[in-house]
Design an enzyme around this catalytic site. Sequence first.
Site, PDB file in Angstrom:
ATOM      1  N   ASP A  66      -5.283  -6.685   6.252  1.00 32.38           N
ATOM      2  CA  ASP A  66      -6.430  -5.770   5.610  1.00 32.38           C
ATOM      3  C   ASP A  66      -7.436  -6.792   5.243  1.00 32.38           C
ATOM      4  OD1 ASP A  66      -8.232  -3.887   4.808  1.00 32.38           O
ATOM      5  OD2 ASP A  66      -7.059  -3.409   3.142  1.00 32.38           O
TER       6      ASP A  66
ATOM      7  N   LYS B 225       3.363 -15.351   3.159  1.00 35.26           N
ATOM      8  CA  LYS B 225       3.152 -16.221   1.781  1.00 35.26           C
ATOM      9  C   LYS B 225       4.662 -16.576   1.474  1.00 35.26           C
ATOM     10  CE  LYS B 225       0.865 -17.791  -1.667  1.00 35.26           C
ATOM     11  NZ  LYS B 225      -0.038 -18.915  -1.711  1.00 35.26           N
TER      12      LYS B 225
ATOM     13  N   TYR C 198       0.883  -1.167   0.006  1.00 34.90           N
ATOM     14  CA  TYR C 198       0.051  -0.139  -0.204  1.00 34.90           C
ATOM     15  C   TYR C 198       0.691   1.086  -0.010  1.00 34.90           C
ATOM     16  CZ  TYR C 198      -3.980  -2.976   1.257  1.00 34.90           C
ATOM     17  OH  TYR C 198      -5.022  -3.911   1.061  1.00 34.90           O
TER      18      TYR C 198
ATOM     19  N   ASP D 231     -11.078  -7.869   7.678  1.00 36.64           N
ATOM     20  CA  ASP D 231     -12.602  -7.918   7.217  1.00 36.64           C
ATOM     21  C   ASP D 231     -13.226  -9.360   7.123  1.00 36.64           C
ATOM     22  OD1 ASP D 231     -12.354  -5.194   6.858  1.00 36.64           O
ATOM     23  OD2 ASP D 231     -12.908  -5.314   4.569  1.00 36.64           O
TER      24      ASP D 231
ATOM     25  N   ASP E 256      -3.296 -17.827   2.495  1.00 40.24           N
ATOM     26  CA  ASP E 256      -4.284 -18.806   1.754  1.00 40.24           C
ATOM     27  C   ASP E 256      -4.930 -19.573   2.825  1.00 40.24           C
ATOM     28  OD1 ASP E 256      -2.023 -19.676   1.540  1.00 40.24           O
ATOM     29  OD2 ASP E 256      -2.106 -20.474  -0.520  1.00 40.24           O
TER      30      ASP E 256
END
Length: 355
Positions: free
Chosen positions: A246, A190, A142, A250, A222
């Site tokens: 992020d 990851k 980001y 959620d 994942d």
Amino acid sequence: MKKNIAVIRGDGIGPEIVNEALKVLDKVAKKYGHEFNYVDADMGGCAIDKYGDPLPQHELDKCLAADSVLLGAVGGPKWDGVPGNMRPEKGLLRIRAGMGVYSNNRPAKIWKQLADASPLKPEIVEKGIDFIIVRELIGGIYFGEHKTYEEGEKISEDVMKYSESEIERIGRIGFETARKRRKKLCSVEKSNVLDTSRLWKSVMHRLAAEYPDVELSDMLVDNCAMQIVKNPAQFDVIVTENMFGDILSDEASMITGSIGMIPSSSLGATSNGLYEPIHGSAPDIAGQNKANPIGTILSAAMMLRFSFDMPKEADDIENAVSKVLDMGYRTGDIMSEGMKLTGCSEMGTLIADAI
Ligand code: NAD
């Protein structure tokens, strides 16, 4: 105690939910003899309308000068068409970077009164959902370089970059948070694909030697996304980088019922933190007294606990929320049969009265 709180009401339901949190803070101040001074600051769409900038320096300065910042939410369809660097959400990235708050802390906890609102099967919910996601907030993709260029066709690039020191400081928050809870830390990355994740993993394992009382585990992002819905009871504290955090936070908010219930804190090297509910400005219900103010009220409780060292006052707010839910009051988003439908301002008053 005297504290200055910068208050960013923002857009959409922001002003409504922040008003209710201030109502509750005023009640706490009265009960304990504290003085909370509120300094209004503009950010988001309202700042674009007023100053042509989602967070002008003079508004950021108000936040930097305060003891902490309480934020409602920003954004809305009115500003969807403005250029990328002028969008209301740019204000969010700027305030996080400006305040140097590199750690975002989001609890995912199921309230026993709202267990029915979880989309998970009752046998999974029964095992308990009570974990925290510690997300790195001012690094990674980001905040890397973004560019779009032409080479016969359009090509876009977003750079994901992490230094050892950036990983180490968030890693320490993860270990320290786990130490105060059930002492289990899951580092999510990851590392089967990304270099940044391999560095992340190696730093976490180096730090683990300094926290022998905390059990460290690794999980690929994942798999973590699956495990959060399959067996959330296994988690105590999850620590992860900005974009993974992020998305996972959620997802975690959904399994606990309503997005309107969840607070968050963002902290850096000082006690001046940024406290906000995790939801957005909910333009679909703005100005209708329908919003759930509890996420913002619980964010104010986190401010008292983490920035002002007022644990008793924070407990009072959380107990008051529980009491009001026990009494059967519900805003529309958490309404169920037999409960009493309540507006945003009534919910704030009920919680303040229960303190
Ligand atoms: P949203 O969180 O605003 O709304 C999603 C859904 O949840 C809507 O149906 C909304 O009515 C409901 N909802 C959210 N908060 C609620 C509450 N307190 N009480 C009751 N219902 C609630 O997400 P969105 O619709 O994707 O985004 C709307 C705007 O908010 C966009 O402009 C987006 O960019 C912005 N946004 C801001 C923040 C922030 O300020 N931190 C975060 C996310 C999105």
